[in-house]
Scaffold this active site. Structure first.
Site, mmCIF file in Angstrom:
data_model
loop_
_atom_site.group_PDB
_atom_site.id
_atom_site.type_symbol
_atom_site.label_atom_id
_atom_site.label_comp_id
_atom_site.label_asym_id
_atom_site.label_seq_id
_atom_site.Cartn_x
_atom_site.Cartn_y
_atom_site.Cartn_z
ATOM 1 N N ASP A 178 0.192 -5.928 3.652
ATOM 2 C CA ASP A 178 -0.277 -4.723 4.242
ATOM 3 C C ASP A 178 0.382 -4.674 5.648
ATOM 4 O O ASP A 178 0.547 -5.562 6.497
ATOM 5 C CB ASP A 178 -1.687 -4.937 4.470
ATOM 6 C CG ASP A 178 -2.485 -3.572 5.083
ATOM 7 O OD1 ASP A 178 -1.635 -2.812 5.573
ATOM 8 O OD2 ASP A 178 -3.659 -3.562 4.865
ATOM 9 N N ASP B 261 -5.202 -6.515 1.518
ATOM 10 C CA ASP B 261 -5.939 -6.773 2.582
ATOM 11 C C ASP B 261 -6.528 -8.148 2.609
ATOM 12 O O ASP B 261 -6.658 -8.737 3.783
ATOM 13 C CB ASP B 261 -7.398 -5.850 2.729
ATOM 14 C CG ASP B 261 -7.094 -4.626 3.124
ATOM 15 O OD1 ASP B 261 -6.202 -4.163 3.919
ATOM 16 O OD2 ASP B 261 -7.711 -3.563 2.113
ATOM 17 N N ILE C 210 0.848 -2.593 8.330
ATOM 18 C CA ILE C 210 0.039 -2.430 9.565
ATOM 19 C C ILE C 210 -1.505 -2.044 8.978
ATOM 20 O O ILE C 210 -1.604 -1.101 8.707
ATOM 21 C CB ILE C 210 0.442 -1.232 10.486
ATOM 22 C CG1 ILE C 210 2.150 -1.404 10.880
ATOM 23 C CG2 ILE C 210 -0.200 -1.053 11.715
ATOM 24 C CD1 ILE C 210 2.837 -0.564 11.825
ATOM 25 N N GLU D 225 0.834 -1.433 0.142
ATOM 26 C CA GLU D 225 0.102 0.165 0.080
ATOM 27 C C GLU D 225 0.902 1.190 0.094
ATOM 28 O O GLU D 225 0.586 2.309 -0.634
ATOM 29 C CB GLU D 225 -1.029 -0.213 1.185
ATOM 30 C CG GLU D 225 -1.884 0.996 1.434
ATOM 31 C CD GLU D 225 -2.947 0.822 2.476
ATOM 32 O OE1 GLU D 225 -3.834 1.740 2.680
ATOM 33 O OE2 GLU D 225 -2.447 0.107 3.512
ATOM 34 N N THR E 40 -4.444 0.769 10.844
ATOM 35 C CA THR E 40 -3.631 1.796 11.215
ATOM 36 C C THR E 40 -4.429 2.539 12.802
ATOM 37 O O THR E 40 -3.953 3.182 13.472
ATOM 38 C CB THR E 40 -3.338 2.568 10.190
ATOM 39 O OG1 THR E 40 -2.653 1.948 9.253
ATOM 40 C CG2 THR E 40 -2.249 3.521 10.766
#
Length: 402
Positions: free
Chosen positions: A153, A319, A155, A79, A158
């Site tokens: 991904d 995700d 983290i 991302e 977030t």
């Protein structure tokens, strides 16, 4: 090939250490807390700290994989961009340097001379992590490395990570919010077919020692390739859940008189009202809300719920890929919700599994990697078919085709 998965488990644990360090080491925690405050950030800072933590995790994963498996680092997609420009127009590219000292110097520029924070972060970034799992060590599988792509991904969730709530109570084992909803997601897919092959979900914040306030995490993995399906030994599901599951399997799920609410589901707080209404008819009170796409998928992996359903187009390949691979290894999967609702069950067509190698036509930026039709994550194909038939019965016709 299990060597690649083993290395992914190690780097996920290193990533989890970074995430925990930012909450537990005072110099880093102060920077994280600053994210909550209103007001203008220092113009000399190249980046807000939460984005730095994200990017650092992503770069650690990318660099570690490249070091061990040359060429694979270029196939790691995520991302975050690793290029920062601060308000003074200075451009900094964040990368993992060969030595801890060099990483300190680079972080120092990003954090405007905050030496304590830079040293604390560089130390955890360069720490070696060893991870072993007997189930994984016992198997050797060869998949050509040049056929692999990796979605990351760094983290997930977030907002929950920054907010940092540690005292949220679970609802039948499912946390609606809090640090437990934070996950690190790494999914490996076939670049020719888009099929997910390996997945790692690292949950950095599972339990907290009330004396030291230190967190312990948990890591889950799965591999599905050419008829070989293995996954990590999952913790036992609660007696309540497993006994219910047993009784549901032996009953005829289509008989609503025998079992009026045979399913459980986890959903986003932003789910459409029409979908929530239909789910309440299918699942009764066993519809749970939770933060984080990765965490909601994990709830299905762990058997806490039957289904994770999301009708919006705001989840992305990074995700879903990791959990999808683990669920495949367990006999489940992740499908496109819209296509499922439009599909004729008697057509004999396979369920529309999500794929990871092509973007959405005509879309730009991150939208090209969105799961446009929404998704459903499941552990049992047979139960998914039954769930879909019940859901369709309770959804308004307009929702089934829009």
């Amino acid at each position: 090939m299990s060597g690649i998965l083993r290395e992914l488990l190690c780097v996920s644990e290193k990533a989890a250490n970074i995430a925990r360090a930012c909450r537990q080491q005072e110099a880093l925690f102060q920077l994280l807390i600053e994210e909550k405050k209103e007001g203008e950030k220092n113009k000399k800072f190249a980046v807000d700290f939460k984005t730095l933590a994200d990017v650092l995790v992503q770069e650690v994963i990318k660099q570690n994989m490249e070091n061990k498996f040359p060429g694979l680092g270029k196939k790691v997609f995520g991302e975050e961009s690793n290029e920062f420009t601060n308000d003074l127009g200075e451009k900094i590219i964040m990368r993992l340097c060969p030595t801890e000292e060099e990483t300190v110097d680079l972080l120092d520029k990003v954090l405007n001379g905050n030496k304590l924070a830079s040293e604390a972060l560089a130390k955890v970034v360069h720490q070696d992590v060893v991870f072993s799992d007997p189930a994984l060590d016992a198997i050797e599988i060869n998949i050509p490395q040049d056929t692999l792509g990796v979605w990351v991904d760094p983290i997930d969730s977030t907002y929950q990570y920054i907010k940092g709530s540690a005292d949220i109570k679970s609802n039948q084992g499912i946390f609606p919010s809090g640090l437990q909803c934070v996950t690190i997601l790494i999914g490996v897919y076939d670049i020719q077919t888009g099929v997910p092959l390996m997945g790692v979900i690292n949950q950095p914040f599972v339990s907290q020692d009330l004396n030291t306030l230190r967190w312990k995490g948990q890591c889950y993995w799965g591999l599905s390739y050419m008829g070989t399906n293995i996954h990590s030994f999952l913790p036992p599901v609660s007696t309540r859940n497993s006994s219910e599951t047993q009784s549901q399997v032996t009953q005829n799920p289509s008989s609503e008189a025998e079992c009026s609410h045979p399913f459980s589901a986890v959903i986003s707080t932003s789910e459409k009202e029409t979908v929530k209404a239909a789910l309440s008819r299918v699942c009764g009170e066993r519809v749970f809300r939770a933060a984080g796409a990765g965490y909601k998928s994990l709830c299905v992996v762990l058997g806490l719920v039957d289904i994770y359903i999301f009708s919006e187009d705001t989840t992305f390949k990074w995700d879903s890929c990791a959990a999808h691979a683990i669920l495949r290894a367990m006999g489940g999967g992740m499908v496109d919700l819209k296509e499922c609702l439009e599909r004729n069950p008697s057509s004999g067509l396979d369920l529309p599994q999500l794929v990871y190698h092509v973007g959405n036509r005509g879309a730009a930026g991150v939208d090209q990697w969105a799961n446009k039709g929404g998704l459903i994550a499941y552990r049992s194909k047979k139960r998914l078919e039954t769930f879909l038939s019940l859901l369709l019965r309770h959804l308004a016709p307009v929702d089934a085709h829009t």
